[in-house]
Design a protein around this motif. Sequence first.
Motif, PDB file in Angstrom:
ATOM      1  N   TRP A   1      36.209  45.601  49.300  1.00 30.21           N
ATOM      2  CA  TRP A   1      36.977  46.934  49.586  1.00 30.21           C
ATOM      3  C   TRP A   1      35.957  47.558  48.294  1.00 30.21           C
ATOM      4  CZ3 TRP A   1      39.939  49.551  45.057  1.00 30.21           C
ATOM      5  CH2 TRP A   1      40.047  50.971  45.548  1.00 30.21           C
ATOM      6  N   LEU A   2      35.821  47.249  46.845  1.00 24.50           N
ATOM      7  CA  LEU A   2      34.873  47.854  45.827  1.00 24.50           C
ATOM      8  C   LEU A   2      33.707  48.457  46.517  1.00 24.50           C
ATOM      9  CD1 LEU A   2      35.124  49.179  43.267  1.00 24.50           C
ATOM     10  CD2 LEU A   2      34.907  46.910  42.056  1.00 24.50           C
ATOM     11  N   GLY A   3      33.680  46.863  46.746  1.00 24.86           N
ATOM     12  CA  GLY A   3      32.189  47.185  46.774  1.00 24.86           C
ATOM     13  C   GLY A   3      31.162  47.992  48.060  1.00 24.86           C
ATOM     14  N   ALA A   4      32.446  48.247  49.635  1.00 25.48           N
ATOM     15  CA  ALA A   4      32.097  48.989  49.961  1.00 25.48           C
ATOM     16  C   ALA A   4      32.251  50.601  49.665  1.00 25.48           C
ATOM     17  CB  ALA A   4      33.125  48.750  50.740  1.00 25.48           C
ATOM     18  N   GLU A   5      33.541  50.763  48.216  1.00 26.29           N
ATOM     19  CA  GLU A   5      33.932  52.400  47.809  1.00 26.29           C
ATOM     20  C   GLU A   5      32.400  52.458  47.186  1.00 26.29           C
ATOM     21  OE1 GLU A   5      35.985  54.789  47.672  1.00 26.29           O
ATOM     22  OE2 GLU A   5      36.790  53.827  49.384  1.00 26.29           O
TER      23      GLU A   5
ATOM     24  N   ALA B   1      38.784  56.803  55.002  1.00 23.26           N
ATOM     25  CA  ALA B   1      38.980  56.493  53.509  1.00 23.26           C
ATOM     26  C   ALA B   1      39.990  54.840  52.547  1.00 23.26           C
ATOM     27  CB  ALA B   1      40.431  57.931  52.532  1.00 23.26           C
ATOM     28  N   PHE B   2      39.518  54.516  51.828  1.00 22.99           N
ATOM     29  CA  PHE B   2      39.884  53.502  51.567  1.00 22.99           C
ATOM     30  C   PHE B   2      41.236  53.834  50.836  1.00 22.99           C
ATOM     31  CE2 PHE B   2      35.524  52.276  52.298  1.00 22.99           C
ATOM     32  CZ  PHE B   2      35.777  51.374  53.092  1.00 22.99           C
ATOM     33  N   ALA B   3      42.208  52.611  51.993  1.00 27.20           N
ATOM     34  CA  ALA B   3      43.928  51.911  50.825  1.00 27.20           C
ATOM     35  C   ALA B   3      44.186  53.934  50.662  1.00 27.20           C
ATOM     36  CB  ALA B   3      43.765  51.512  49.112  1.00 27.20           C
ATOM     37  N   GLY B   4      44.062  54.888  50.917  1.00 25.98           N
ATOM     38  CA  GLY B   4      44.566  56.281  51.143  1.00 25.98           C
ATOM     39  C   GLY B   4      43.865  57.005  49.776  1.00 25.98           C
ATOM     40  N   LEU B   5      42.583  56.775  49.752  1.00 23.33           N
ATOM     41  CA  LEU B   5      42.221  56.797  48.302  1.00 23.33           C
ATOM     42  C   LEU B   5      40.825  58.270  49.280  1.00 23.33           C
ATOM     43  CD1 LEU B   5      40.990  54.799  46.185  1.00 23.33           C
ATOM     44  CD2 LEU B   5      42.328  56.000  45.758  1.00 23.33           C
TER      45      LEU B   5
END
Length: 122
Positions: A34-38, A102-106
């Motif tokens: 997830w962090l890498g995708a962001e 959006a990831f995790a509601g961000l």
Amino acid sequence: MPEVEGTGPDSGVATIWTATAVAALTGVALLAFWLGAEVIARHQAESAADLGALAAASHASEGPAPACERARWVADRMGVTLLTCRWQQLDALVEVEARGPAFAGLPRPSAHARAGPTGEPP
């Protein structure tokens, strides 16, 4: 009566520890993914904003509308959405947003850039 192996009070503990370790490692791997995708989406948005602003500034002599259309063309090719393209004196100001969920509601990653003529102090 002798105790049969595997039926004592510690029976199954290794299985529980292994399952917990696998769950923890899976969670860490998902967080890293997830962090890498962001980070990738953020870098893509920043690159598209930079290139869009440069494209608009390089076509400034054609007028604001054609120059901003060039920025939109760059944004489309880079896989982002052009949010705004405006002019401040001779500088093109471009803002873009990454596409996709959006990831995790961000909020989706976005970026803005400014480009103008060279050779003149700001």
